[in-house]
Design a protein around this motif. Sequence first.
Motif, PDB file in Angstrom:
ATOM      1  N   ILE A 160       0.818  -1.217   0.000  1.00 37.64           N
ATOM      2  CA  ILE A 160       0.000   0.000   0.000  1.00 37.64           C
ATOM      3  C   ILE A 160       0.853   1.269   0.000  1.00 37.64           C
ATOM      4  CG2 ILE A 160      -1.929  -1.133   1.164  1.00 37.64           C
ATOM      5  CD1 ILE A 160      -1.121   0.470   3.707  1.00 37.64           C
ATOM      6  N   ASP A 161       2.168   1.116   0.113  1.00 35.11           N
ATOM      7  CA  ASP A 161       3.035   2.288   0.125  1.00 35.11           C
ATOM      8  C   ASP A 161       3.263   2.775  -1.303  1.00 35.11           C
ATOM      9  OD1 ASP A 161       4.735   4.281   1.060  1.00 35.11           O
ATOM     10  OD2 ASP A 161       6.510   2.993   0.930  1.00 35.11           O
ATOM     11  N   GLY A 162       2.165   3.255  -1.918  1.00 34.40           N
ATOM     12  CA  GLY A 162       2.245   3.679  -3.312  1.00 34.40           C
ATOM     13  C   GLY A 162       1.935   5.144  -3.534  1.00 34.40           C
ATOM     14  N   VAL A 163       1.381   5.816  -2.541  1.00 34.11           N
ATOM     15  CA  VAL A 163       1.112   7.251  -2.652  1.00 34.11           C
ATOM     16  C   VAL A 163       1.572   7.933  -1.367  1.00 34.11           C
ATOM     17  CG1 VAL A 163      -0.847   6.970  -4.229  1.00 34.11           C
ATOM     18  CG2 VAL A 163      -1.247   7.040  -1.772  1.00 34.11           C
ATOM     19  N   ASP A 164       1.825   9.211  -1.458  1.00 31.76           N
ATOM     20  CA  ASP A 164       2.330   9.962  -0.307  1.00 31.76           C
ATOM     21  C   ASP A 164       1.381   9.848   0.887  1.00 31.76           C
ATOM     22  OD1 ASP A 164       4.371  10.751  -1.952  1.00 31.76           O
ATOM     23  OD2 ASP A 164       3.575  12.754  -2.337  1.00 31.76           O
ATOM     24  N   GLY A 165       1.931   9.482   2.026  1.00 32.86           N
ATOM     25  CA  GLY A 165       1.191   9.509   3.270  1.00 32.86           C
ATOM     26  C   GLY A 165       0.350   8.292   3.581  1.00 32.86           C
ATOM     27  N   LEU A 166       0.096   7.414   2.599  1.00 35.17           N
ATOM     28  CA  LEU A 166      -0.856   6.321   2.830  1.00 35.17           C
ATOM     29  C   LEU A 166      -0.346   5.307   3.848  1.00 35.17           C
ATOM     30  CD1 LEU A 166      -3.456   4.849   2.294  1.00 35.17           C
ATOM     31  CD2 LEU A 166      -2.432   3.833   0.250  1.00 35.17           C
ATOM     32  N   ALA A 167       0.859   4.794   3.671  1.00 40.67           N
ATOM     33  CA  ALA A 167       1.383   3.796   4.617  1.00 40.67           C
ATOM     34  C   ALA A 167       1.534   4.397   6.008  1.00 40.67           C
ATOM     35  CB  ALA A 167       2.720   3.250   4.112  1.00 40.67           C
ATOM     36  N   ALA A 168       1.984   5.650   6.077  1.00 37.38           N
ATOM     37  CA  ALA A 168       2.176   6.296   7.381  1.00 37.38           C
ATOM     38  C   ALA A 168       0.842   6.522   8.091  1.00 37.38           C
ATOM     39  CB  ALA A 168       2.909   7.625   7.204  1.00 37.38           C
ATOM     40  N   ILE A 169      -0.145   7.049   7.382  1.00 34.74           N
ATOM     41  CA  ILE A 169      -1.456   7.303   7.998  1.00 34.74           C
ATOM     42  C   ILE A 169      -2.134   5.995   8.388  1.00 34.74           C
ATOM     43  CG2 ILE A 169      -3.799   8.114   7.508  1.00 34.74           C
ATOM     44  CD1 ILE A 169      -2.530  10.462   6.001  1.00 34.74           C
ATOM     45  N   THR A 170      -2.031   4.978   7.526  1.00 36.92           N
ATOM     46  CA  THR A 170      -2.592   3.667   7.859  1.00 36.92           C
ATOM     47  C   THR A 170      -1.905   3.087   9.088  1.00 36.92           C
ATOM     48  OG1 THR A 170      -3.085   3.261   5.515  1.00 36.92           O
ATOM     49  CG2 THR A 170      -3.075   1.358   6.978  1.00 36.92           C
ATOM     50  N   GLY A 171      -0.581   3.254   9.157  1.00 39.53           N
ATOM     51  CA  GLY A 171       0.160   2.783  10.324  1.00 39.53           C
ATOM     52  C   GLY A 171      -0.283   3.488  11.592  1.00 39.53           C
ATOM     53  N   ILE A 172      -0.460   4.805  11.522  1.00 31.07           N
ATOM     54  CA  ILE A 172      -0.895   5.580  12.694  1.00 31.07           C
ATOM     55  C   ILE A 172      -2.285   5.141  13.155  1.00 31.07           C
ATOM     56  CG2 ILE A 172      -1.632   7.889  13.446  1.00 31.07           C
ATOM     57  CD1 ILE A 172       0.655   9.007  11.674  1.00 31.07           C
ATOM     58  N   VAL A 173      -3.208   4.972  12.209  1.00 23.71           N
ATOM     59  CA  VAL A 173      -4.572   4.554  12.557  1.00 23.71           C
ATOM     60  C   VAL A 173      -4.567   3.155  13.179  1.00 23.71           C
ATOM     61  CG1 VAL A 173      -6.851   3.962  11.625  1.00 23.71           C
ATOM     62  CG2 VAL A 173      -5.679   6.023  10.824  1.00 23.71           C
ATOM     63  N   SER A 174      -3.813   2.232  12.581  1.00 23.39           N
ATOM     64  CA  SER A 174      -3.763   0.855  13.082  1.00 23.39           C
ATOM     65  C   SER A 174      -3.125   0.788  14.464  1.00 23.39           C
ATOM     66  CB  SER A 174      -2.976  -0.035  12.106  1.00 23.39           C
ATOM     67  OG  SER A 174      -3.599  -0.085  10.848  1.00 23.39           O
ATOM     68  N   ILE A 175      -1.986   1.456  14.622  1.00 22.02           N
ATOM     69  CA  ILE A 175      -1.298   1.458  15.915  1.00 22.02           C
ATOM     70  C   ILE A 175      -2.193   2.073  16.996  1.00 22.02           C
ATOM     71  CG2 ILE A 175       0.585   2.565  17.190  1.00 22.02           C
ATOM     72  CD1 ILE A 175       1.624   0.239  15.687  1.00 22.02           C
ATOM     73  N   THR A 176      -2.870   3.159  16.656  1.00 23.47           N
ATOM     74  CA  THR A 176      -3.760   3.818  17.624  1.00 23.47           C
ATOM     75  C   THR A 176      -4.941   2.920  17.968  1.00 23.47           C
ATOM     76  OG1 THR A 176      -3.139   5.985  16.727  1.00 23.47           O
ATOM     77  CG2 THR A 176      -5.132   5.886  18.078  1.00 23.47           C
ATOM     78  N   GLY A 177      -5.492   2.232  16.957  1.00 21.84           N
ATOM     79  CA  GLY A 177      -6.614   1.319  17.204  1.00 21.84           C
ATOM     80  C   GLY A 177      -6.272   0.237  18.207  1.00 21.84           C
ATOM     81  N   PHE A 178      -5.064  -0.316  18.115  1.00 21.67           N
ATOM     82  CA  PHE A 178      -4.616  -1.317  19.083  1.00 21.67           C
ATOM     83  C   PHE A 178      -4.252  -0.673  20.427  1.00 21.67           C
ATOM     84  CE2 PHE A 178      -3.300  -3.840  15.182  1.00 21.67           C
ATOM     85  CZ  PHE A 178      -4.268  -4.825  15.351  1.00 21.67           C
ATOM     86  N   SER A 179      -3.522   0.452  20.369  1.00 13.38           N
ATOM     87  CA  SER A 179      -2.993   1.068  21.594  1.00 13.38           C
ATOM     88  C   SER A 179      -4.089   1.542  22.534  1.00 13.38           C
ATOM     89  CB  SER A 179      -2.085   2.248  21.230  1.00 13.38           C
ATOM     90  OG  SER A 179      -0.932   1.816  20.556  1.00 13.38           O
ATOM     91  N   VAL A 180      -5.194   2.059  21.986  1.00 12.32           N
ATOM     92  CA  VAL A 180      -6.302   2.527  22.828  1.00 12.32           C
ATOM     93  C   VAL A 180      -6.828   1.378  23.678  1.00 12.32           C
ATOM     94  CG1 VAL A 180      -8.695   3.323  22.775  1.00 12.32           C
ATOM     95  CG2 VAL A 180      -6.975   4.466  21.371  1.00 12.32           C
ATOM     96  N   TRP A 181      -6.989   0.214  23.057  1.00 11.64           N
ATOM     97  CA  TRP A 181      -7.489  -0.938  23.812  1.00 11.64           C
ATOM     98  C   TRP A 181      -6.488  -1.346  24.897  1.00 11.64           C
ATOM     99  CZ3 TRP A 181      -5.795  -5.736  25.029  1.00 11.64           C
ATOM    100  CH2 TRP A 181      -6.731  -6.604  25.605  1.00 11.64           C
ATOM    101  N   PHE A 182      -5.198  -1.379  24.558  1.00  8.64           N
ATOM    102  CA  PHE A 182      -4.181  -1.753  25.554  1.00  8.64           C
ATOM    103  C   PHE A 182      -4.174  -0.764  26.722  1.00  8.64           C
ATOM    104  CE2 PHE A 182      -2.085  -3.982  21.880  1.00  8.64           C
ATOM    105  CZ  PHE A 182      -2.183  -5.259  22.418  1.00  8.64           C
ATOM    106  N   TYR A 183      -4.278   0.528  26.401  1.00  4.89           N
ATOM    107  CA  TYR A 183      -4.267   1.551  27.457  1.00  4.89           C
ATOM    108  C   TYR A 183      -5.465   1.404  28.386  1.00  4.89           C
ATOM    109  CZ  TYR A 183      -4.643   6.071  29.775  1.00  4.89           C
ATOM    110  OH  TYR A 183      -4.763   7.051  30.727  1.00  4.89           O
ATOM    111  N   ILE A 184      -6.658   1.197  27.810  1.00  6.31           N
ATOM    112  CA  ILE A 184      -7.870   1.043  28.619  1.00  6.31           C
ATOM    113  C   ILE A 184      -7.741  -0.141  29.573  1.00  6.31           C
ATOM    114  CG2 ILE A 184     -10.328   0.438  28.506  1.00  6.31           C
ATOM    115  CD1 ILE A 184     -10.482   2.045  25.913  1.00  6.31           C
ATOM    116  N   ASN A 185      -7.031  -1.173  29.124  1.00  4.89           N
ATOM    117  CA  ASN A 185      -6.892  -2.379  29.938  1.00  4.89           C
ATOM    118  C   ASN A 185      -5.640  -2.385  30.816  1.00  4.89           C
ATOM    119  OD1 ASN A 185      -9.129  -4.481  29.358  1.00  4.89           O
ATOM    120  ND2 ASN A 185      -8.641  -3.641  27.351  1.00  4.89           N
ATOM    121  N   GLY A 186      -5.013  -1.221  30.968  1.00  6.70           N
ATOM    122  CA  GLY A 186      -3.921  -1.099  31.918  1.00  6.70           C
ATOM    123  C   GLY A 186      -2.564  -1.542  31.436  1.00  6.70           C
ATOM    124  N   GLU A 187      -2.432  -1.887  30.159  1.00  7.83           N
ATOM    125  CA  GLU A 187      -1.133  -2.259  29.591  1.00  7.83           C
ATOM    126  C   GLU A 187      -0.346  -0.986  29.299  1.00  7.83           C
ATOM    127  OE1 GLU A 187       2.092  -3.679  28.240  1.00  7.83           O
ATOM    128  OE2 GLU A 187       0.598  -5.218  28.710  1.00  7.83           O
TER     129      GLU A 187
END
Length: 371
Positions: A160-187
């Motif tokens: 998916i790293d074919g246009v400016d910003g796509l891989a980075a924005i997708t990475g940020i959204v994915s990492i945040t999606g996981f991290s929010v759950w970990f934070y809520i659960n005390g990790e």
Amino acid sequence: MMVDYNVVFQIVLGGLVSFILVFMSIPTILKVSYSKNLFDEPGKRRVHKGRVPTLGGLAIFFGILFTYSFYLDWFDYRAIPYLIPSLLIIFSIGIKDDIMVTAPIMKLMGQVIAALIIVGFGDLRITDFHGFFGLRPDYFVSLAFSLLFLVFIVNGFNLIDGVDGLAAITGIVSITGFSVWFYINGEVVLPVLGAIVNGALLAFLYFNVLSKSQKIFMGDTGSLLIGFIVAVFGIRFMEYNVEPLRPALRFTMISAPAVALAILIVPVIDTIRVFFLRLSKGQSPFAADKTHIHHRLLTLGFSHIQVALLLGSVNVIFILLSYWLRDLGTIKLLSINMILGLVVFHLPSLAIRYRLRKMRSRKLNERSLHK
């Protein structure tokens, strides 16, 4: 839920340190790239028209590794076993490909070795299918499935790293999606690592998307690294939600694999769609072409940043929907995400066909009028 300000401080500080390191290192990397003539050249499969340095992944790697290592010593965190050795291998094959071009089989072998280290030696495995047809994997099936998952997600981000910003924005959204759950659960460890990765990607985005005179690509180094880290988050996410551990969690979910799919919807669905599209045309599924979702959206007239933001928004919608339906059941939610994802990601192709039909009918009408 009580807010632990010490943890919040660690998360913010991690992201800030990583951001500063990447932001300060990229200008130096650009100077080296120009002096050594290290560019991504325009070509048939390239969507950019000029020569652009490709070593942005070097800065991302430096920012993540240094900050993460710094935190391990300062706060005495328990590291994800063998994460750093695995990232070093991913970095090695990525940087070699960005500078000299690596044979696909060698890249794949490097990814498998990196995955084997963290899965085999670090024991970071998918040990439970969460009620999927009642299946429970033994050690070797778990090992094989985990390796396949890691390699698939790594290559999905690379594709998916074919246009400016796509891989980075997708990475940020994915990492945040996981991290929010970990934070809520005390990790603590994973949200801090997530903030470190996001800080690095935000700094990179400035040069990749906003800067006119200092533009840089993340290259295979960056996309492979982000894909690997996101895959690690995905495995930990699914493993934290296995049935024996649920009573100790503040925020549980029965359909963890389906929610993980939603968080990874962009690389997963795009890779599956392109794979079967090529097979349906009698082509090799590994053949290079312009059938990815970002290529389709560019054809429709969207700009690079519009494509990245649009797909990032679609990703967020899938995450919110799946968090809401998190207890629906693994098979049901997986089916919803797969079917809905394939439909949504096929819409640009349908729009292109509709536009082509209109153009053909318009030309036929013009010809008939001239006659």
